[in-house]
Scaffold this motif. Structure first.
Motif, PDB file in Angstrom:
ATOM      1  N   ALA A   1       0.834  -1.153  -0.144  1.00 40.04           N
ATOM      2  CA  ALA A   1      -0.071  -0.023   0.037  1.00 40.04           C
ATOM      3  C   ALA A   1       0.967   1.143   0.021  1.00 40.04           C
ATOM      4  O   ALA A   1       0.663   2.250  -0.745  1.00 40.04           O
ATOM      5  CB  ALA A   1      -1.021  -0.103   1.224  1.00 40.04           C
ATOM      6  N   ASP A   2       1.885   1.191   0.715  1.00 37.91           N
ATOM      7  CA  ASP A   2       2.727   2.208   0.847  1.00 37.91           C
ATOM      8  C   ASP A   2       3.482   2.729  -0.553  1.00 37.91           C
ATOM      9  O   ASP A   2       3.675   3.702  -1.002  1.00 37.91           O
ATOM     10  CB  ASP A   2       4.061   2.190   1.926  1.00 37.91           C
ATOM     11  N   MET A   3       3.821   1.624  -1.302  1.00 32.94           N
ATOM     12  CA  MET A   3       4.470   1.909  -2.651  1.00 32.94           C
ATOM     13  C   MET A   3       3.494   2.341  -3.586  1.00 32.94           C
ATOM     14  O   MET A   3       3.772   3.111  -4.346  1.00 32.94           O
ATOM     15  CB  MET A   3       4.925   0.409  -2.975  1.00 32.94           C
ATOM     16  N   GLY A   4       2.193   1.959  -3.313  1.00 32.81           N
ATOM     17  CA  GLY A   4       0.988   2.582  -4.481  1.00 32.81           C
ATOM     18  C   GLY A   4       0.961   3.778  -3.910  1.00 32.81           C
ATOM     19  O   GLY A   4       0.714   4.647  -5.160  1.00 32.81           O
ATOM     20  N   ALA A   5       0.963   4.321  -2.778  1.00 31.02           N
ATOM     21  CA  ALA A   5       0.827   5.646  -2.411  1.00 31.02           C
ATOM     22  C   ALA A   5       2.092   6.551  -2.941  1.00 31.02           C
ATOM     23  O   ALA A   5       1.977   7.724  -3.456  1.00 31.02           O
ATOM     24  CB  ALA A   5       0.705   5.821  -0.928  1.00 31.02           C
ATOM     25  N   MET A   6       3.183   5.914  -2.851  1.00 30.74           N
ATOM     26  CA  MET A   6       4.331   6.599  -3.266  1.00 30.74           C
ATOM     27  C   MET A   6       4.339   6.806  -4.790  1.00 30.74           C
ATOM     28  O   MET A   6       4.930   7.864  -5.522  1.00 30.74           O
ATOM     29  CB  MET A   6       5.640   5.670  -2.900  1.00 30.74           C
ATOM     30  N   ALA A   7       3.967   5.861  -5.498  1.00 35.40           N
ATOM     31  CA  ALA A   7       3.709   5.994  -7.215  1.00 35.40           C
ATOM     32  C   ALA A   7       2.784   7.208  -7.497  1.00 35.40           C
ATOM     33  O   ALA A   7       3.336   7.923  -8.281  1.00 35.40           O
ATOM     34  CB  ALA A   7       3.140   4.677  -7.705  1.00 35.40           C
ATOM     35  N   ARG A   8       1.781   7.199  -6.762  1.00 30.75           N
ATOM     36  CA  ARG A   8       0.922   8.466  -7.038  1.00 30.75           C
ATOM     37  C   ARG A   8       1.627   9.700  -6.719  1.00 30.75           C
ATOM     38  O   ARG A   8       1.442  10.542  -7.290  1.00 30.75           O
ATOM     39  CB  ARG A   8      -0.509   8.209  -6.017  1.00 30.75           C
ATOM     40  N   ARG A   9       2.283   9.614  -5.751  1.00 32.55           N
ATOM     41  CA  ARG A   9       2.847  10.823  -5.139  1.00 32.55           C
ATOM     42  C   ARG A   9       3.836  11.254  -6.349  1.00 32.55           C
ATOM     43  O   ARG A   9       4.070  12.555  -6.636  1.00 32.55           O
ATOM     44  CB  ARG A   9       3.828  10.669  -3.709  1.00 32.55           C
ATOM     45  N   LEU A  10       4.774  10.196  -6.826  1.00 28.70           N
ATOM     46  CA  LEU A  10       5.673  10.546  -7.724  1.00 28.70           C
ATOM     47  C   LEU A  10       4.939  10.946  -9.120  1.00 28.70           C
ATOM     48  O   LEU A  10       5.905  11.284 -10.258  1.00 28.70           O
ATOM     49  CB  LEU A  10       6.670   9.497  -7.953  1.00 28.70           C
ATOM     50  N   GLY A  11       3.721  10.757  -9.397  1.00 30.53           N
ATOM     51  CA  GLY A  11       3.000  11.067 -10.698  1.00 30.53           C
ATOM     52  C   GLY A  11       3.286   9.838 -11.578  1.00 30.53           C
ATOM     53  O   GLY A  11       2.963   9.939 -12.772  1.00 30.53           O
ATOM     54  N   ALA A  12       3.369   8.471 -10.964  1.00 25.63           N
ATOM     55  CA  ALA A  12       3.738   7.480 -11.700  1.00 25.63           C
ATOM     56  C   ALA A  12       2.234   6.584 -11.954  1.00 25.63           C
ATOM     57  O   ALA A  12       1.892   5.798 -10.975  1.00 25.63           O
ATOM     58  CB  ALA A  12       4.664   6.528 -11.292  1.00 25.63           C
ATOM     59  N   ASN A  13       1.431   6.996 -12.818  1.00 27.18           N
ATOM     60  CA  ASN A  13       0.192   6.690 -12.609  1.00 27.18           C
ATOM     61  C   ASN A  13      -0.333   5.096 -13.598  1.00 27.18           C
ATOM     62  O   ASN A  13      -1.572   5.028 -13.534  1.00 27.18           O
ATOM     63  CB  ASN A  13      -0.905   7.812 -13.194  1.00 27.18           C
ATOM     64  N   ASP A  14       0.637   5.047 -14.051  1.00 29.53           N
ATOM     65  CA  ASP A  14       0.523   3.429 -14.842  1.00 29.53           C
ATOM     66  C   ASP A  14       0.733   2.465 -13.940  1.00 29.53           C
ATOM     67  O   ASP A  14       0.712   1.070 -14.379  1.00 29.53           O
ATOM     68  CB  ASP A  14       1.611   3.394 -15.982  1.00 29.53           C
ATOM     69  N   THR A  15       1.252   2.464 -12.641  1.00 31.02           N
ATOM     70  CA  THR A  15       1.599   1.429 -12.012  1.00 31.02           C
ATOM     71  C   THR A  15       0.688   1.015 -10.948  1.00 31.02           C
ATOM     72  O   THR A  15      -0.075   1.764 -10.169  1.00 31.02           O
ATOM     73  CB  THR A  15       3.103   1.927 -11.086  1.00 31.02           C
ATOM     74  N   THR A  16       0.369  -0.284 -10.844  1.00 31.69           N
ATOM     75  CA  THR A  16      -0.097  -1.063  -9.802  1.00 31.69           C
ATOM     76  C   THR A  16       0.647  -2.120  -8.978  1.00 31.69           C
ATOM     77  O   THR A  16       1.025  -2.768  -9.951  1.00 31.69           O
ATOM     78  CB  THR A  16      -1.465  -1.509 -10.346  1.00 31.69           C
ATOM     79  N   VAL A  17       0.686  -1.700  -7.849  1.00 29.56           N
ATOM     80  CA  VAL A  17       1.518  -2.873  -7.100  1.00 29.56           C
ATOM     81  C   VAL A  17       0.613  -3.770  -6.331  1.00 29.56           C
ATOM     82  O   VAL A  17      -0.513  -3.715  -5.737  1.00 29.56           O
ATOM     83  CB  VAL A  17       2.388  -2.124  -5.991  1.00 29.56           C
ATOM     84  N   ARG A  18       1.256  -4.983  -6.495  1.00 31.36           N
ATOM     85  CA  ARG A  18       0.609  -6.155  -5.832  1.00 31.36           C
ATOM     86  C   ARG A  18       1.646  -7.095  -5.156  1.00 31.36           C
ATOM     87  O   ARG A  18       1.292  -7.667  -4.266  1.00 31.36           O
ATOM     88  CB  ARG A  18       0.009  -7.083  -6.918  1.00 31.36           C
ATOM     89  N   SER A  19       2.989  -6.969  -5.375  1.00 26.17           N
ATOM     90  CA  SER A  19       3.985  -7.694  -4.679  1.00 26.17           C
ATOM     91  C   SER A  19       5.020  -6.590  -4.732  1.00 26.17           C
ATOM     92  O   SER A  19       5.656  -6.149  -5.588  1.00 26.17           O
ATOM     93  CB  SER A  19       4.327  -8.945  -5.531  1.00 26.17           C
ATOM     94  N   ALA A  20       5.615  -6.550  -3.621  1.00 19.66           N
ATOM     95  CA  ALA A  20       6.633  -5.503  -3.279  1.00 19.66           C
ATOM     96  C   ALA A  20       8.140  -5.827  -4.014  1.00 19.66           C
ATOM     97  O   ALA A  20       8.926  -4.933  -4.135  1.00 19.66           O
ATOM     98  CB  ALA A  20       6.905  -5.435  -1.786  1.00 19.66           C
ATOM     99  N   ASP A  21       8.163  -7.006  -4.163  1.00 19.67           N
ATOM    100  CA  ASP A  21       9.507  -7.510  -4.997  1.00 19.67           C
ATOM    101  C   ASP A  21       9.308  -7.595  -6.424  1.00 19.67           C
ATOM    102  O   ASP A  21      10.421  -8.074  -7.079  1.00 19.67           O
ATOM    103  CB  ASP A  21       9.937  -8.808  -4.335  1.00 19.67           C
ATOM    104  N   GLY A  22       8.140  -7.290  -7.021  1.00 19.48           N
ATOM    105  CA  GLY A  22       7.988  -7.402  -8.302  1.00 19.48           C
ATOM    106  C   GLY A  22       7.796  -8.671  -9.007  1.00 19.48           C
ATOM    107  O   GLY A  22       7.508  -8.861 -10.265  1.00 19.48           O
ATOM    108  N   PHE A  23       7.620  -9.579  -8.070  1.00 25.55           N
ATOM    109  CA  PHE A  23       7.346 -11.240  -8.630  1.00 25.55           C
ATOM    110  C   PHE A  23       5.795 -11.041  -9.190  1.00 25.55           C
ATOM    111  O   PHE A  23       4.859 -10.315  -8.988  1.00 25.55           O
ATOM    112  CB  PHE A  23       7.233 -12.032  -7.572  1.00 25.55           C
ATOM    113  N   ASP A  24       5.727 -11.940 -10.469  1.00 24.38           N
ATOM    114  CA  ASP A  24       4.549 -11.885 -11.295  1.00 24.38           C
ATOM    115  C   ASP A  24       3.411 -12.161 -10.219  1.00 24.38           C
ATOM    116  O   ASP A  24       3.117 -13.032  -9.404  1.00 24.38           O
ATOM    117  CB  ASP A  24       4.638 -12.980 -12.255  1.00 24.38           C
ATOM    118  N   SER A  25       2.483 -11.210 -10.499  1.00 20.07           N
ATOM    119  CA  SER A  25       1.024 -11.132  -9.794  1.00 20.07           C
ATOM    120  C   SER A  25       0.189 -10.520 -10.719  1.00 20.07           C
ATOM    121  O   SER A  25       0.183  -9.613 -11.202  1.00 20.07           O
ATOM    122  CB  SER A  25       1.213 -10.294  -8.387  1.00 20.07           C
ATOM    123  N   GLU A  26      -0.901 -11.137 -10.638  1.00 21.27           N
ATOM    124  CA  GLU A  26      -2.237 -10.802 -11.140  1.00 21.27           C
ATOM    125  C   GLU A  26      -2.579  -9.144 -11.039  1.00 21.27           C
ATOM    126  O   GLU A  26      -2.797  -8.982 -10.057  1.00 21.27           O
ATOM    127  CB  GLU A  26      -3.488 -11.886 -11.219  1.00 21.27           C
TER     128      GLU A  26
END
Length: 417
Positions: free
Chosen positions: A179-204
């Motif tokens: 959740a923190d990573m998603g909030a950080m992405a929004r703060r940075l203006g990275a609106n294409d990013t949806t986080v499901r796994s903090a390590d980047g492992f394939d997740s739906e």
């Protein structure tokens, strides 16, 4: 007699002209570069992303004397001047694709500022729970005490999900970190990013884009700790040594030179990744003659295991050749520095924040990338304000002299004694 002929006004005008010339000389160098004049005029005044970046296919503005970008097979890529954020060329920059371990750049932006590098943590079974089969590991052991710096070397060099899990637990848990990573992405203006796994492992449902990963890479390079870790080639793990210590090497082949890849001169990281679903991904930055370029490449289609590195090499070579005269097709959003999180009472969450600040000061000179860009910009702003003050003072002085002389001319003659 015209007003321009009055000596005080002429003096004041000359002073203002000199000050204005100083303004031109010392004002913000938005368009200058180490190789000549960088033309930023073609970057419009619209949204920071630039309208061209939402169009399909390769986006590049042809210009006399500027070669076109190389023909590479990646599904998406972007070449950016890291200091200005000007995107020189891109292909499908906002296409949402699985990021693999390049998403760890966002993880680092989110969690890195929260814990001093010298702080230590003894790993428990709970810290390592939930690691998925097939995840990359650095080799963390339970009941062993690691420094925070050790854990981050495990993230950046070995792409270790065990290091990510441990740091996420320290941050309050896996779900909170996502959740923190998603909030950080929004703060940075990275609106294409949806986080499901903090390590980047394939997740739906987990996606990012070349644009967003470039945002993360650029923001990371502004942090001395991030920049230092991203450029570290080898390390002892844990650094303190001992019976269980062993050597680790950065998996970024373009940085270290391995598996048939020749290291790229001036490379300073940033992060590579691979999963079956994402293919190969890479965020890479390199310095040459005072310029830092950032290249993001997502999923080359040649089937070669080294394609992501060689296509990145080609785009870096092109970027350094084209940057002095290339017209930008968009810009990355400007973002504020990421600072340690504060509790509701205003106190820094980690009581050892002072140690973090001291370490950042120690590494500021040695950290590669953009850590000194802020200092140069501050110097320009200082000169700009100083020159503006001189101009204002000069103008006021000229007006004051003129008014005083006018009063003297218009005053009645003094009576004879």
């Amino acid at each position: 007699m015209s007003s321009a002929s009055w000596p005080p006004v002429r003096v004041g005008t000359a002073m203002v002209v000199c000050a204005a010339s100083l303004l031109v000389t010392c004002g913000p160098a938005v368009a200058d570069g180490p190789h000549g004049i960088d033309d930023a005029r073609s970057v419009g005044s619209g949204p920071a992303t630039g309208s061209r970046l939402h169009q399909p296919g390769v986006q590049f503005l042809p210009r006399s004397g500027v070669p076109g970008p190389p023909d590479v097979t990646a599904l998406s890529w972007a070449v950016t001047d890291a200091r200005s954020g000007r995107i020189l060329a891109a292909k499908d920059a906002h296409r949402r694709l699985p990021p693999a371990s390049t998403l760890k750049t966002l993880f680092a932006l989110t969690v890195l500022p929260k814990f001093p590098q010298r702080a230590a943590h003894t790993v428990t079974d709970a810290d390592l729970a939930g690691i998925l089969p097939g995840s990359a590991l650095v080799g963390i052991k339970e009941d062993v005490r690691y420094s925070v710096a050790d854990l981050w070397r495990g993230v950046f060099l070995s792409s270790g999900s065990d290091a990510v899990r441990t740091l996420a637990t320290m941050n309050g848990g896996w779900d909170k970190t996502v959740a923190d990573m998603g909030a950080m992405a929004r703060r940075l203006g990275a609106n294409d990013t949806t986080v499901r796994s903090a390590d980047g492992f394939d997740s739906e449902g987990q996606f990012s884009s070349a644009f967003d990963l470039s945002v993360f890479g650029r923001a990371g390079l502004a942090n001395p700790d991030f920049a230092r870790l991203a450029s570290t080639k080898t390390a002892k793990f844990p650094e303190a040594g001992g019976e269980r210590a062993f050597g680790i090497q950065n998996t970024n082949r373009l940085l270290v030179g391995s598996h048939g890849v020749v290291p790229y001169p001036g490379l300073i990281g940033v992060k590579n990744g691979y999963t079956t679903n994402a293919g190969n991904t890479l965020v890479a930055a390199a310095e040459r003659d005072g310029r830092t370029l950032l290249v993001t490449v997502m999923n080359p289609q040649t089937g070669s295991e080294n394609a992501v590195y060689e296509e990145t090499r080609a785009l870096l070579d092109w970027g350094f050749a084209a940057a002095p005269r290339a017209a930008g097709v968009g810009t990355l959003p400007e973002t504020a520095p990421v600072e340690p999180q504060l509790d509701t009472d205003g106190a820094v969450r980690d009581s050892q924040h002072a140690a973090l600040l001291n370490e950042k000061a120690e590494h500021a000179d040695a950290a590669p990338g953009m850590a000194l860009a802020g200092e140069r910009d501050t110097q320009r702003r200082t000169l700009y304000v100083w020159a503006l003050s001189v101009a204002g003072a000069s103008a006021l002085a000229g007006v004051g002299l003129w008014w005083r002389r006018r009063k003297q001319r218009n005053a009645p003659p003094a009576p004879p004694i």
